[in-house]
Design a protein around this motif. Sequence first.
Motif, PDB file in Angstrom:
ATOM      1  N   GLN A 210       0.792  -1.301   0.041  1.00 50.02           N
ATOM      2  CA  GLN A 210      -0.077  -0.069  -0.062  1.00 50.02           C
ATOM      3  C   GLN A 210       0.918   1.232   0.142  1.00 50.02           C
ATOM      4  OE1 GLN A 210      -2.712  -1.198   3.161  1.00 50.02           O
ATOM      5  NE2 GLN A 210      -4.160  -0.683   2.025  1.00 50.02           N
ATOM      6  N   ASP A 211       0.373   2.332  -0.872  1.00 40.30           N
ATOM      7  CA  ASP A 211       1.309   3.594  -0.823  1.00 40.30           C
ATOM      8  C   ASP A 211       0.458   4.672  -0.242  1.00 40.30           C
ATOM      9  OD1 ASP A 211      -0.450   3.994  -2.847  1.00 40.30           O
ATOM     10  OD2 ASP A 211       1.358   4.613  -4.257  1.00 40.30           O
ATOM     11  N   HIS A 212       1.204   5.734  -0.023  1.00 40.98           N
ATOM     12  CA  HIS A 212       0.502   6.902   0.562  1.00 40.98           C
ATOM     13  C   HIS A 212       0.605   8.049  -0.887  1.00 40.98           C
ATOM     14  CE1 HIS A 212       0.209   5.557   4.616  1.00 40.98           C
ATOM     15  NE2 HIS A 212       1.049   4.875   4.272  1.00 40.98           N
ATOM     16  N   LYS A 213      -0.145   8.460  -1.531  1.00 44.27           N
ATOM     17  CA  LYS A 213      -0.126   9.159  -2.616  1.00 44.27           C
ATOM     18  C   LYS A 213      -0.139  10.851  -2.154  1.00 44.27           C
ATOM     19  CE  LYS A 213      -0.250   7.045  -6.639  1.00 44.27           C
ATOM     20  NZ  LYS A 213       0.985   6.868  -7.189  1.00 44.27           N
ATOM     21  N   ARG A 214      -0.691  11.148  -0.967  1.00 48.52           N
ATOM     22  CA  ARG A 214      -0.833  12.518  -0.639  1.00 48.52           C
ATOM     23  C   ARG A 214       0.308  12.974   0.100  1.00 48.52           C
ATOM     24  NH1 ARG A 214      -5.845  14.532  -0.990  1.00 48.52           N
ATOM     25  NH2 ARG A 214      -7.399  12.820  -1.938  1.00 48.52           N
ATOM     26  N   ILE A 215       0.457  14.383  -0.010  1.00 48.70           N
ATOM     27  CA  ILE A 215       1.744  14.938   0.391  1.00 48.70           C
ATOM     28  C   ILE A 215       1.622  14.954   2.077  1.00 48.70           C
ATOM     29  CG2 ILE A 215       1.204  17.362  -0.013  1.00 48.70           C
ATOM     30  CD1 ILE A 215       4.707  16.392  -0.104  1.00 48.70           C
ATOM     31  N   GLY A 216       0.466  15.402   2.475  1.00 45.09           N
ATOM     32  CA  GLY A 216       0.361  15.532   3.918  1.00 45.09           C
ATOM     33  C   GLY A 216      -0.101  14.289   4.844  1.00 45.09           C
ATOM     34  N   GLU A 217       0.200  14.368   6.048  1.00 48.01           N
ATOM     35  CA  GLU A 217      -0.066  13.343   6.998  1.00 48.01           C
ATOM     36  C   GLU A 217      -1.674  13.140   7.133  1.00 48.01           C
ATOM     37  OE1 GLU A 217       2.273  14.487  10.495  1.00 48.01           O
ATOM     38  OE2 GLU A 217       4.044  14.074   9.281  1.00 48.01           O
ATOM     39  N   GLY A 218      -2.167  12.089   7.311  1.00 41.39           N
ATOM     40  CA  GLY A 218      -3.353  11.836   7.496  1.00 41.39           C
ATOM     41  C   GLY A 218      -3.981  11.850   6.218  1.00 41.39           C
ATOM     42  N   ASP A 219      -3.101  11.478   5.072  1.00 39.03           N
ATOM     43  CA  ASP A 219      -3.921  11.617   3.610  1.00 39.03           C
ATOM     44  C   ASP A 219      -4.242  12.758   3.088  1.00 39.03           C
ATOM     45  OD1 ASP A 219      -2.478   9.065   3.419  1.00 39.03           O
ATOM     46  OD2 ASP A 219      -3.933   7.850   3.962  1.00 39.03           O
ATOM     47  N   THR A 224       1.140  13.218  -4.918  1.00 40.89           N
ATOM     48  CA  THR A 224       2.582  13.121  -5.098  1.00 40.89           C
ATOM     49  C   THR A 224       2.713  11.658  -6.020  1.00 40.89           C
ATOM     50  OG1 THR A 224       3.134  11.734  -3.267  1.00 40.89           O
ATOM     51  CG2 THR A 224       2.979  14.099  -2.988  1.00 40.89           C
ATOM     52  N   GLY A 225       4.104  11.498  -6.423  1.00 41.12           N
ATOM     53  CA  GLY A 225       4.354  10.277  -6.906  1.00 41.12           C
ATOM     54  C   GLY A 225       4.196   8.983  -6.096  1.00 41.12           C
ATOM     55  N   GLY A 226       4.185   9.371  -4.599  1.00 39.62           N
ATOM     56  CA  GLY A 226       4.192   8.359  -3.566  1.00 39.62           C
ATOM     57  C   GLY A 226       5.370   9.058  -2.557  1.00 39.62           C
ATOM     58  N   MET A 227       4.592   8.914  -1.118  1.00 36.65           N
ATOM     59  CA  MET A 227       5.464   9.305   0.032  1.00 36.65           C
ATOM     60  C   MET A 227       6.081   8.451   0.655  1.00 36.65           C
ATOM     61  SD  MET A 227       5.831  12.612  -0.513  1.00 36.65           S
ATOM     62  CE  MET A 227       6.405  13.103   0.980  1.00 36.65           C
ATOM     63  N   GLY A 228       5.385   7.228   0.495  1.00 32.53           N
ATOM     64  CA  GLY A 228       5.788   6.026   1.492  1.00 32.53           C
ATOM     65  C   GLY A 228       5.085   4.822   1.025  1.00 32.53           C
ATOM     66  N   ALA A 229       5.505   3.675   1.497  1.00 26.74           N
ATOM     67  CA  ALA A 229       4.867   2.544   1.132  1.00 26.74           C
ATOM     68  C   ALA A 229       5.228   1.424   2.078  1.00 26.74           C
ATOM     69  CB  ALA A 229       4.972   1.936  -0.236  1.00 26.74           C
ATOM     70  N   TYR A 230       4.320   0.335   2.070  1.00 27.84           N
ATOM     71  CA  TYR A 230       4.782  -0.956   2.896  1.00 27.84           C
ATOM     72  C   TYR A 230       4.138  -2.242   2.344  1.00 27.84           C
ATOM     73  CZ  TYR A 230       0.116   0.135   4.566  1.00 27.84           C
ATOM     74  OH  TYR A 230      -1.251   0.587   4.569  1.00 27.84           O
ATOM     75  N   SER A 231       4.784  -3.230   2.802  1.00 31.61           N
ATOM     76  CA  SER A 231       4.598  -4.424   2.201  1.00 31.61           C
ATOM     77  C   SER A 231       4.624  -5.597   3.285  1.00 31.61           C
ATOM     78  CB  SER A 231       5.409  -4.741   1.228  1.00 31.61           C
ATOM     79  OG  SER A 231       5.124  -6.311   0.816  1.00 31.61           O
ATOM     80  N   PRO A 232       3.793  -6.421   3.636  1.00 34.36           N
ATOM     81  CA  PRO A 232       2.723  -6.567   2.873  1.00 34.36           C
ATOM     82  C   PRO A 232       1.605  -5.766   3.186  1.00 34.36           C
ATOM     83  CG  PRO A 232       2.703  -8.274   4.410  1.00 34.36           C
ATOM     84  CD  PRO A 232       3.935  -7.322   4.958  1.00 34.36           C
ATOM     85  N   ALA A 233       0.156  -5.743   2.542  1.00 34.67           N
ATOM     86  CA  ALA A 233      -0.868  -5.026   2.833  1.00 34.67           C
ATOM     87  C   ALA A 233      -1.898  -5.707   3.595  1.00 34.67           C
ATOM     88  CB  ALA A 233      -1.570  -4.339   1.482  1.00 34.67           C
ATOM     89  N   PRO A 407      18.441  19.668   5.862  1.00 33.77           N
ATOM     90  CA  PRO A 407      17.416  20.437   6.652  1.00 33.77           C
ATOM     91  C   PRO A 407      16.316  20.873   5.540  1.00 33.77           C
ATOM     92  CG  PRO A 407      19.493  21.429   7.182  1.00 33.77           C
ATOM     93  CD  PRO A 407      19.699  20.166   6.015  1.00 33.77           C
ATOM     94  N   GLY A 408      16.611  20.613   4.392  1.00 37.18           N
ATOM     95  CA  GLY A 408      15.538  21.113   3.257  1.00 37.18           C
ATOM     96  C   GLY A 408      14.664  19.915   2.885  1.00 37.18           C
ATOM     97  N   GLY A 409      14.745  18.954   3.456  1.00 38.72           N
ATOM     98  CA  GLY A 409      14.055  17.605   3.374  1.00 38.72           C
ATOM     99  C   GLY A 409      12.656  17.443   3.996  1.00 38.72           C
ATOM    100  N   ILE A 410      11.552  17.004   3.596  1.00 39.26           N
ATOM    101  CA  ILE A 410      10.315  16.644   4.300  1.00 39.26           C
ATOM    102  C   ILE A 410      10.220  15.446   4.273  1.00 39.26           C
ATOM    103  CG2 ILE A 410       9.566  19.180   4.309  1.00 39.26           C
ATOM    104  CD1 ILE A 410       7.847  18.168   1.898  1.00 39.26           C
ATOM    105  N   CYS A 411       9.215  14.928   5.103  1.00 37.12           N
ATOM    106  CA  CYS A 411       8.609  13.611   4.904  1.00 37.12           C
ATOM    107  C   CYS A 411       7.506  13.644   5.904  1.00 37.12           C
ATOM    108  CB  CYS A 411       9.641  12.368   5.573  1.00 37.12           C
ATOM    109  SG  CYS A 411       9.906  12.365   7.181  1.00 37.12           S
ATOM    110  N   ARG A 412       6.869  12.423   5.449  1.00 37.44           N
ATOM    111  CA  ARG A 412       5.450  12.205   6.399  1.00 37.44           C
ATOM    112  C   ARG A 412       5.732  11.272   7.418  1.00 37.44           C
ATOM    113  NH1 ARG A 412       0.078  10.657   3.005  1.00 37.44           N
ATOM    114  NH2 ARG A 412      -0.119   9.684   5.157  1.00 37.44           N
TER     115      ARG A 412
END
Length: 425
Positions: A210-219, A224-233, A407-412
């Motif tokens: 499953q991935d997380h397409k939205r830039i912001g927390e809580g989707d 975006t192209g994808g901000m994170g993913a995990y396996s398995p779903a 310092p210029g990096g962001i993540c969820r």
Amino acid sequence: MNILILGGGGREHALAWAALQNPKCDKLIVAPGNAGIAQIATCARLDIEDGGAVAEFAGENAIDLVIVGPEAPLAAGIADRLADAGVLVFGPSAAAARLEASKAFTKEICAAAGAPTAASAHFTDHKAAADYVRAKGAPIVVKADGLAAGKGVIVAETEAQALDALDDMFGGEFGTAGAEVVIEEFMKGEEASLFVLVDGETCLPIGTAQDHKRIGEGDTGPNTGGMGAYSPAPVMTPEVEARAMDEIVRPTMAEMARRGTPYRGVLYVGLMIENGAPRLVEYNVRFGDPECQALMMRLGAQALDLIHACAEGRLDEARVHWADDHAMTVVLAANGYPGAYEKGQPIGGLDALPETAWEMTFHAGTKWSGGEVVSSGGRVLNCTARGASLAEARDRAYALVDAVDWPGGICRRDIGWRALGAAED
Ligand code: ATP
């Protein structure tokens, strides 16, 4: 085996890393690669959409297998050109890559194969499309038919939003991709993806994510192209996976073969799951990015054996050996992404990051400049980790994130929230 990987993102870094875990990999070249890939493989300058140039390069470098990362070269026919030149390639023909390049084509294949998906209609006439939207009402989904880098889909909550989307598409906002528009029924449920190797005949599932397409927390916020993913779903239980294979993947792949355009390569099966019933959202003809990073971390060395068996049409002999593990990847992006952002920012702390079978930081938009690694894109690093549980994988992945000095990096901070919440309930 001498291997050439085409692409230069986090997906290709993960593919390169997995290939190198396998002793069968002798020489590894990646075109164009990135700063992280350059530390483990030879990077080559090559126009990866120019099939002739890639075939010539493969011949000159005694390449035994070409692994194609992104969709654009596939849609442009790279696999056909390589096959004509006698080079073994992992990736579908241009005819089979239409499963991603044309949404109307995929709908037609689903209809012919009886595969469950959203009801839809396609239009080349603006007025007819608008009449259809008015007749169906909202919510409704409006899609540019061709490749639009994930931006050509509007999930409209109101009729007005759907009509605006039609104005944009028929107004040329997506170029030729929007000349034909698919309008779909809105599907409720939870989304997940299933990755399947297909060698023309045999279909072998190799993992879910499953991935997380939205830039912001809580989707929230823009896509975006994808901000994170995990396996398995977790939503992809063995029963749901078996239904997806039996009701969607195998019938559509059989239909492709029946038409004389068998599919060969990895099939990304985007699903909507409601009450245990999967329906197809989309097919992609390559690994997802960043899902691939989590999958490769779990598959490790066997990924190359599976890819090789797929390219050679030997999937009937292949087996996936699963550890009972989980993996997560967290994307570090440039502040401002997916809007305007700065490039060329130095990134520190990378040398001290652990690189093991449990944790790897895959590079996406990075390059070497003046002896240091600098950012060169929107999505820049993919901190990826494995664990016995998803919570363990998450803790390791965020430990990597916290050790990066940028310092210029962001993540969820909430990658995996849905699965972790369900596990902790
Ligand atoms: P990408 O490959 O970047 O995911 P795409 O342009 O190929 O995007 P789709 O995957 O078809 O487009 O749609 C993008 C997203 O829109 C889906 O991941 C899903 O969240 C949502 N979506 C698409 N179709 C539907 C639908 N019929 N019902 C509900 N949501 C949908």
